[in-house]
Design a protein around this motif. Structure first.
Motif, PDB file in Angstrom:
ATOM      1  N   LEU A  84       0.777  -1.206   0.000  1.00 23.55           N
ATOM      2  CA  LEU A  84       0.096  -0.224  -0.072  1.00 23.55           C
ATOM      3  C   LEU A  84       0.975   1.211  -0.062  1.00 23.55           C
ATOM      4  O   LEU A  84       1.630   1.247   1.017  1.00 23.55           O
ATOM      5  N   SER A  85       0.912   2.043  -0.999  1.00 21.33           N
ATOM      6  CA  SER A  85       1.307   3.279  -1.147  1.00 21.33           C
ATOM      7  C   SER A  85       0.719   4.365  -1.908  1.00 21.33           C
ATOM      8  O   SER A  85      -0.071   3.898  -2.720  1.00 21.33           O
ATOM      9  N   ALA A  86       1.304   5.618  -1.661  1.00 19.20           N
ATOM     10  CA  ALA A  86       0.823   6.391  -2.407  1.00 19.20           C
ATOM     11  C   ALA A  86       0.907   6.417  -4.074  1.00 19.20           C
ATOM     12  O   ALA A  86       1.986   6.120  -4.578  1.00 19.20           O
ATOM     13  N   LEU A  87      -0.426   6.966  -4.797  1.00 20.28           N
ATOM     14  CA  LEU A  87      -0.178   7.011  -6.102  1.00 20.28           C
ATOM     15  C   LEU A  87       0.948   8.223  -6.636  1.00 20.28           C
ATOM     16  O   LEU A  87       0.754   9.269  -6.102  1.00 20.28           O
ATOM     17  N   THR A  88       1.675   7.874  -7.745  1.00 19.60           N
ATOM     18  CA  THR A  88       2.378   9.195  -8.072  1.00 19.60           C
ATOM     19  C   THR A  88       1.820   9.280  -9.530  1.00 19.60           C
ATOM     20  O   THR A  88       1.346   8.368 -10.294  1.00 19.60           O
ATOM     21  N   THR A  89       1.630  10.635  -9.607  1.00 24.02           N
ATOM     22  CA  THR A  89       1.100  11.227 -10.994  1.00 24.02           C
ATOM     23  C   THR A  89       2.357  11.767 -11.755  1.00 24.02           C
ATOM     24  O   THR A  89       2.407  13.226 -11.165  1.00 24.02           O
ATOM     25  N   ALA A  90       2.465  11.218 -12.597  1.00 21.47           N
ATOM     26  CA  ALA A  90       3.694  11.872 -13.576  1.00 21.47           C
ATOM     27  C   ALA A  90       2.981  12.986 -14.429  1.00 21.47           C
ATOM     28  O   ALA A  90       2.122  12.699 -15.207  1.00 21.47           O
ATOM     29  N   PRO A  91       3.322  13.808 -14.757  1.00 21.55           N
ATOM     30  CA  PRO A  91       2.870  14.896 -15.754  1.00 21.55           C
ATOM     31  C   PRO A  91       2.804  14.260 -17.122  1.00 21.55           C
ATOM     32  O   PRO A  91       3.890  13.459 -17.538  1.00 21.55           O
TER      33      PRO A  91
ATOM     34  N   GLY B   8       5.402  13.876 -26.896  1.00 22.21           N
ATOM     35  CA  GLY B   8       6.435  13.597 -27.495  1.00 22.21           C
ATOM     36  C   GLY B   8       6.936  12.126 -26.879  1.00 22.21           C
ATOM     37  O   GLY B   8       7.840  11.485 -27.428  1.00 22.21           O
ATOM     38  N   ASP B   9       6.478  11.794 -25.520  1.00 31.49           N
ATOM     39  CA  ASP B   9       6.826  10.211 -25.165  1.00 31.49           C
ATOM     40  C   ASP B   9       6.600   9.440 -26.335  1.00 31.49           C
ATOM     41  O   ASP B   9       7.142   7.995 -26.088  1.00 31.49           O
ATOM     42  N   LEU B  10       5.523   9.193 -27.127  1.00 28.67           N
ATOM     43  CA  LEU B  10       5.346   8.487 -28.171  1.00 28.67           C
ATOM     44  C   LEU B  10       5.914   8.929 -29.411  1.00 28.67           C
ATOM     45  O   LEU B  10       5.080   8.606 -30.520  1.00 28.67           O
ATOM     46  N   ALA B  11       6.710   9.615 -29.367  1.00 30.56           N
ATOM     47  CA  ALA B  11       7.512   9.890 -30.652  1.00 30.56           C
ATOM     48  C   ALA B  11       7.862   8.664 -31.382  1.00 30.56           C
ATOM     49  O   ALA B  11       8.271   7.780 -30.953  1.00 30.56           O
TER      50      ALA B  11
END
Length: 74
Positions: free
Chosen positions: A39-46, A50-53
């Protein structure tokens, strides 16, 4: 920091454990002494365009042209 709790203890203290996880603590839930869940906090990356270049968009994909153009422009 990591803390281990049994399933029974997690059930009894779930709201408190969620609060602790939100604060950054990692909670490991065990069953019969063996770790089974983290059980841990969710991390939300912005989202970074271009990540799908290099991704090819299929010709039969049904999206508005402005969305496809915006994706390809980045």
């Amino acid at each position: 920091m990591s803390t281990q709790v049994s399933v029974a203890q997690a059930k009894a203290e779930f709201a408190a454990l969620v609060s602790r996880a939100e604060a950054g603590e990692e909670i490991i839930v065990t069953r019969n002494g063996k770790p089974v869940v983290r059980l841990s906090a969710l991390t939300t990356a912005p989202v970074v365009y271009g990540d799908l270049a290099g991704l090819r968009i299929a010709d039969d994909l049904s999206l508005p042209n402005d969305i496809v153009d915006d994706f390809l422009a980045r």
